[in-house]
Design a protein around this motif. Structure first.
Motif, PDB file in Angstrom:
ATOM      1  N   ASN A  27      -7.046  31.782  39.145  1.00  0.00           N
ATOM      2  CA  ASN A  27      -6.789  32.063  40.561  1.00  0.00           C
ATOM      3  C   ASN A  27      -7.829  33.047  41.101  1.00  0.00           C
ATOM      4  OD1 ASN A  27      -5.292  31.575  42.866  1.00  0.00           O
ATOM      5  ND2 ASN A  27      -3.816  33.193  42.463  1.00  0.00           N
ATOM      6  N   TRP A  28      -9.057  32.824  40.707  1.00  0.00           N
ATOM      7  CA  TRP A  28     -10.148  33.783  40.881  1.00  0.00           C
ATOM      8  C   TRP A  28     -10.345  34.277  42.306  1.00  0.00           C
ATOM      9  CZ3 TRP A  28     -15.297  30.645  39.828  1.00  0.00           C
ATOM     10  CH2 TRP A  28     -15.173  29.342  40.336  1.00  0.00           C
ATOM     11  N   ASP A  41     -10.056  33.796  35.022  1.00  0.00           N
ATOM     12  CA  ASP A  41      -8.955  33.856  35.981  1.00  0.00           C
ATOM     13  C   ASP A  41      -8.910  32.551  36.779  1.00  0.00           C
ATOM     14  OD1 ASP A  41      -7.102  34.436  37.924  1.00  0.00           O
ATOM     15  OD2 ASP A  41      -8.132  36.203  38.698  1.00  0.00           O
ATOM     16  N   ASP A  88      -7.211  36.213  43.742  1.00  0.00           N
ATOM     17  CA  ASP A  88      -7.074  37.523  43.106  1.00  0.00           C
ATOM     18  C   ASP A  88      -8.123  38.496  43.623  1.00  0.00           C
ATOM     19  OD1 ASP A  88      -4.890  36.726  41.698  1.00  0.00           O
ATOM     20  OD2 ASP A  88      -5.869  36.626  39.738  1.00  0.00           O
ATOM     21  N   LEU A  94      -1.385  40.256  39.944  1.00  0.00           N
ATOM     22  CA  LEU A  94      -2.398  39.208  39.988  1.00  0.00           C
ATOM     23  C   LEU A  94      -2.248  38.292  38.778  1.00  0.00           C
ATOM     24  CD1 LEU A  94      -5.528  41.321  41.027  1.00  0.00           C
ATOM     25  CD2 LEU A  94      -3.768  40.305  42.488  1.00  0.00           C
ATOM     26  N   ASP A  95      -2.789  37.096  38.908  1.00  0.00           N
ATOM     27  CA  ASP A  95      -2.763  36.160  37.785  1.00  0.00           C
ATOM     28  C   ASP A  95      -3.762  36.566  36.708  1.00  0.00           C
ATOM     29  OD1 ASP A  95      -0.786  34.276  38.722  1.00  0.00           O
ATOM     30  OD2 ASP A  95      -2.231  33.718  40.265  1.00  0.00           O
ATOM     31  N   SER A 118      -7.063  39.598  47.030  1.00  0.00           N
ATOM     32  CA  SER A 118      -5.955  40.566  46.957  1.00  0.00           C
ATOM     33  C   SER A 118      -6.470  41.952  46.578  1.00  0.00           C
ATOM     34  CB  SER A 118      -4.919  40.106  45.933  1.00  0.00           C
ATOM     35  OG  SER A 118      -4.276  38.920  46.358  1.00  0.00           O
ATOM     36  N   THR A 121     -13.304  39.573  38.725  1.00  0.00           N
ATOM     37  CA  THR A 121     -12.199  39.040  37.929  1.00  0.00           C
ATOM     38  C   THR A 121     -12.759  38.002  36.967  1.00  0.00           C
ATOM     39  OG1 THR A 121     -10.018  37.988  38.017  1.00  0.00           O
ATOM     40  CG2 THR A 121     -11.587  37.358  39.738  1.00  0.00           C
ATOM     41  N   TYR A 135      -9.779  42.627  35.449  1.00  0.00           N
ATOM     42  CA  TYR A 135     -10.354  42.758  36.789  1.00  0.00           C
ATOM     43  C   TYR A 135     -10.634  44.209  37.126  1.00  0.00           C
ATOM     44  CZ  TYR A 135      -5.399  43.635  38.017  1.00  0.00           C
ATOM     45  OH  TYR A 135      -4.113  44.116  38.078  1.00  0.00           O
TER      46      TYR A 135
END
Length: 368
Positions: free
Chosen positions: A245-246, A243, A249, A25-26, A252, A240, A30
């Motif tokens: 790319n909240w 982030d 992520d 993940l970015d 995912s 998360t 998390y």
């Protein structure tokens, strides 16, 4: 005299994803938990203290619901308006229901709504913040500290991914909280005719089973998200922090949980766990059952041992009322306690009369 019974149950189980491993993940902070058990399924740096922006409002909302009356109409004062940041544009002197403020808080992320709630519940923001911090300790979110009810930046206002997951898990025990955060929109009638709040949490639209909870952003905190989704009677909570790319992520994380875990019953309330002997009763044996259900998220593909330890008195004396606590059941995974529940009497057992006991004893001796 106490007795202890050890039951060995073989079930399909695999431990949570290694703490040193990640899902590419970015985000760097998390966590993913299952809501009923609180089990951590995967995490990375989840105990690092960070600013959490408007995810703060999860705590503000649950306290509004627990401490206030949703139908109560509140007068808006000067201190409630012009807070800065996201707003539902409250006006001094207007009247609005606490329920409407709570929806405005969680859907539109109104900072003015947060202040109005705080002032109404506790008389001031300062007193409400004390209430927030007291509740975090009760929940077990020991690495969280609030300085305001909305999440605008303050160096002493912080939480962790793990703590936010705990707070969201606690809040989901309340049906009204669940109703609010899973609402895609809300229409409120007030002195300004109508307001229409649209939920900023895209999880409700983008993710299969998405049902909450809160987004947050400030320049210091970055993009913060507490997201939840439910499938097959299992709710997952993903958090998360900081982030960019909240949402992806969080999706995912929840994909990983739903693809690899299912919720299984370890035991159900009213399920027979053991029996104990009864003295001077109309029955000689009394079934003991758990006070609560216990479900746990598990993976298929690998067998591990779960050990269930049962502790009770060897005998009890009548009369005994249904629901009387007479022991405990403990569940261990790899030697670690994951659950403890009370064992209670399944039904009443009345005391037998002296003469009937005497007759039974005589009959027993005659047949020996």
């Amino acid at each position: 005299m106490k007795k202890s019974i050890l039951l060995l149950v073989l079930i399909m189980f695999i431990p949570c994803l290694s703490y040193g491993e990640d899902l590419n993940l970015d985000g760097q902070n998390y966590i993913l938990i299952e809501e009923k058990s609180g089990r951590v399924l995967v995490e990375k740096n989840s105990n690092v203290k960070l600013p959490m922006a408007s995810t703060t409002k999860i705590m503000t909302a649950i306290l509004a619901i627990e401490q206030g009356v949703m139908d109560e109409e509140i007068k808006i004062f000067k201190n409630d308006v012009n807070v800065g940041g996201s707003s539902i544009y409250l006006k001094e002197g207007e009247r609005i229901k606490l329920e409407d403020l709570t929806y405005g808080l969680m859907l539109r992320s109104g900072n003015d709504s947060a202040v109005a709630i705080a002032n109404h519940i506790s008389g001031s923001e300062e007193e409400f913040v004390k209430l927030m911090n007291k509740k975090t300790k009760e929940i077990g979110a020991i690495n969280t500290h609030f300085t305001n009810p909305h999440g605008l930046h303050d160096d002493n206002h912080y939480s962790t991914a793990y703590d936010l997951a705990l707070i969201a898990r606690y809040a989901f025990n309340n049906e009204k909280f669940e109703e609010v955060v899973k609402s895609k929109s809300y229409r409120v009638k007030n002195e300004r005719e109508y307001d229409y709040f649209v939920n900023k949490n895209k999880t409700l639209w983008d993710y299969n089973g998405g049902d909450g909870v809160k987004i947050g952003y400030t320049s210091d905190a970055g993009r913060c998200l507490v997201a939840s989704a439910s499938r097959n009677n299992m709710r997952l909570i993903a958090v998360t922090l900081k982030d960019y790319n909240w949402f992806n992520d969080a999706y995912s994380l929840m994909d990983y949980g739903f693809e690899n875990y299912s919720l299984y019953p370890i035991y159900l309330k009213d399920q027979l766990i053991t029996q104990i002997s009864v003295l001077k009763g109309k029955k000689d044996k009394l079934p003991l059952v758990p006070k609560n259900d216990f479900f746990y998220p598990m993976q298929d593909g690998e067998k591990n041992n779960i050990k269930i330890s049962v502790r009770t008195d060897e005998t009890v004396e009548a009369p005994i009322l249904k629901g009387t606590e007479l022991g405990s059941v403990e569940v261990y995974l790899n030697g670690q306690l994951i659950r403890k529940d009370k064992l209670i009497a399944k039904y009443d057992i009345l005391k037998e009369s002296f003469f009937k006991r005497l007759f039974k004893q005589h009959f027993k001796e005659e047949n020996n």
